[in-house]
Design a protein around this motif. Structure first.
Motif, PDB file in Angstrom:
ATOM      1  N   SER A 195       0.842  -1.193   0.000  1.00 18.54           N
ATOM      2  CA  SER A 195       0.000   0.000   0.000  1.00 18.54           C
ATOM      3  C   SER A 195       0.877   1.242   0.000  1.00 18.54           C
ATOM      4  O   SER A 195       1.996   1.227   0.505  1.00 18.54           O
ATOM      5  CB  SER A 195      -0.895   0.005   1.239  1.00 18.54           C
ATOM      6  N   GLU A 196       0.344   2.325  -0.551  1.00 18.11           N
ATOM      7  CA  GLU A 196       1.091   3.583  -0.576  1.00 18.11           C
ATOM      8  C   GLU A 196       1.192   4.207   0.808  1.00 18.11           C
ATOM      9  O   GLU A 196       2.159   4.905   1.103  1.00 18.11           O
ATOM     10  CB  GLU A 196       0.418   4.566  -1.527  1.00 18.11           C
ATOM     11  N   LEU A 197       0.185   3.955   1.650  1.00 18.99           N
ATOM     12  CA  LEU A 197       0.176   4.500   3.001  1.00 18.99           C
ATOM     13  C   LEU A 197      -0.335   3.434   3.957  1.00 18.99           C
ATOM     14  O   LEU A 197      -1.358   2.809   3.690  1.00 18.99           O
ATOM     15  CB  LEU A 197      -0.735   5.734   3.088  1.00 18.99           C
ATOM     16  N   GLU A 198       0.390   3.231   5.042  1.00 22.13           N
ATOM     17  CA  GLU A 198      -0.008   2.249   6.055  1.00 22.13           C
ATOM     18  C   GLU A 198      -0.147   2.943   7.396  1.00 22.13           C
ATOM     19  O   GLU A 198       0.731   3.699   7.803  1.00 22.13           O
ATOM     20  CB  GLU A 198       1.028   1.132   6.160  1.00 22.13           C
ATOM     21  N   ARG A 249       1.230   4.442  14.132  1.00 18.51           N
ATOM     22  CA  ARG A 249       2.355   4.156  13.245  1.00 18.51           C
ATOM     23  C   ARG A 249       1.940   4.513  11.823  1.00 18.51           C
ATOM     24  O   ARG A 249       0.881   4.095  11.355  1.00 18.51           O
ATOM     25  CB  ARG A 249       2.721   2.676  13.348  1.00 18.51           C
ATOM     26  N   ILE A 250       2.757   5.320  11.165  1.00 16.75           N
ATOM     27  CA  ILE A 250       2.478   5.741   9.793  1.00 16.75           C
ATOM     28  C   ILE A 250       3.707   5.440   8.955  1.00 16.75           C
ATOM     29  O   ILE A 250       4.821   5.795   9.328  1.00 16.75           O
ATOM     30  CB  ILE A 250       2.157   7.254   9.724  1.00 16.75           C
ATOM     31  N   SER A 251       3.493   4.773   7.814  1.00 15.53           N
ATOM     32  CA  SER A 251       4.614   4.525   6.908  1.00 15.53           C
ATOM     33  C   SER A 251       4.126   4.650   5.471  1.00 15.53           C
ATOM     34  O   SER A 251       2.943   4.492   5.186  1.00 15.53           O
ATOM     35  CB  SER A 251       5.229   3.146   7.155  1.00 15.53           C
ATOM     36  N   LEU A 274      -0.069  13.207   4.982  1.00 17.04           N
ATOM     37  CA  LEU A 274      -0.530  14.538   5.394  1.00 17.04           C
ATOM     38  C   LEU A 274      -1.935  14.835   4.873  1.00 17.04           C
ATOM     39  O   LEU A 274      -2.755  15.415   5.576  1.00 17.04           O
ATOM     40  CB  LEU A 274       0.444  15.614   4.924  1.00 17.04           C
ATOM     41  N   ILE A 275      -2.206  14.416   3.644  1.00 16.62           N
ATOM     42  CA  ILE A 275      -3.554  14.610   3.079  1.00 16.62           C
ATOM     43  C   ILE A 275      -4.580  13.854   3.915  1.00 16.62           C
ATOM     44  O   ILE A 275      -5.631  14.400   4.283  1.00 16.62           O
ATOM     45  CB  ILE A 275      -3.597  14.155   1.600  1.00 16.62           C
ATOM     46  N   VAL A 276      -4.283  12.590   4.249  1.00 15.89           N
ATOM     47  CA  VAL A 276      -5.201  11.774   5.045  1.00 15.89           C
ATOM     48  C   VAL A 276      -5.370  12.371   6.438  1.00 15.89           C
ATOM     49  O   VAL A 276      -6.475  12.486   6.956  1.00 15.89           O
ATOM     50  CB  VAL A 276      -4.730  10.307   5.113  1.00 15.89           C
ATOM     51  N   LYS A 277      -4.267  12.786   7.063  1.00 23.57           N
ATOM     52  CA  LYS A 277      -4.324  13.383   8.405  1.00 23.57           C
ATOM     53  C   LYS A 277      -5.204  14.630   8.404  1.00 23.57           C
ATOM     54  O   LYS A 277      -6.091  14.780   9.242  1.00 23.57           O
ATOM     55  CB  LYS A 277      -2.925  13.729   8.900  1.00 23.57           C
TER      56      LYS A 277
END
Length: 146
Positions: free
Chosen positions: A82-85, A113-115, A122-125
């Motif tokens: 995935s691009e963001l976990e 945990r963000i990877s 940042l967009i999701v946050k």
């Protein structure tokens, strides 16, 4: 003779959760996201379209992979990364969902945990921080805290 069993329900749930195939978990998780989207409780911003995500509920051992396509949530059936976990305990995800705490606080307390893609993170946050919460979720939050 008496036998005492010291069962740790979270550990047992996590053991079971780790055995569930990700596509099975993803299907159910995405169904919940889609219900929220169709009820207009959750609407992914256009910047998420075509992007892939994974969420792990660490204390339950559950991992869900999904993507946003044409403004809708879809399970990810392939094994591509995935691009963001995002990973956290269930209680931390619930606190985030109820807006009892924000992603920055959880991240800096090492509870989230963000990877992966930093810009996408940042967009999701920002989306999660700005997303309005349904009234029933806010009432539920007040009942849990009070």
């Amino acid at each position: 003779m008496s036998v005492s069993l010291n069962l740790n329900p979270p550990a047992l749930l996590a053991k079971l959760g780790r055995r569930l195939p990700t596509p099975f978990v993803s299907l159910h998780f995405v169904a919940g996201l889609e219900v929220a989207r169709r009820l207009k409780w959750l609407s992914p911003p256009p910047e998420l379209d075509g992007r892939s995500f994974a969420i792990t509920i660490e204390d339950l051992g559950l991992r869900s992979s999904f993507a946003v396509r044409d403004g809708a949530f879809r399970p990810a059936w392939n094994s591509a990364p995935s691009e963001l976990e995002l990973g956290a305990k269930l209680s931390d995800f619930l606190a985030l969902m109820r807006a009892e705490t924000d992603a920055d606080t959880l991240f800096f307390q090492r509870r989230l945990r963000i990877s992966g893609d930093t810009e996408l993170g940042l967009i999701v946050k920002n989306w999660l921080d700005a997303a309005p919460r349904p009234a029933w979720l806010q009432r539920m939050s007040g009942q849990v805290q009070g």
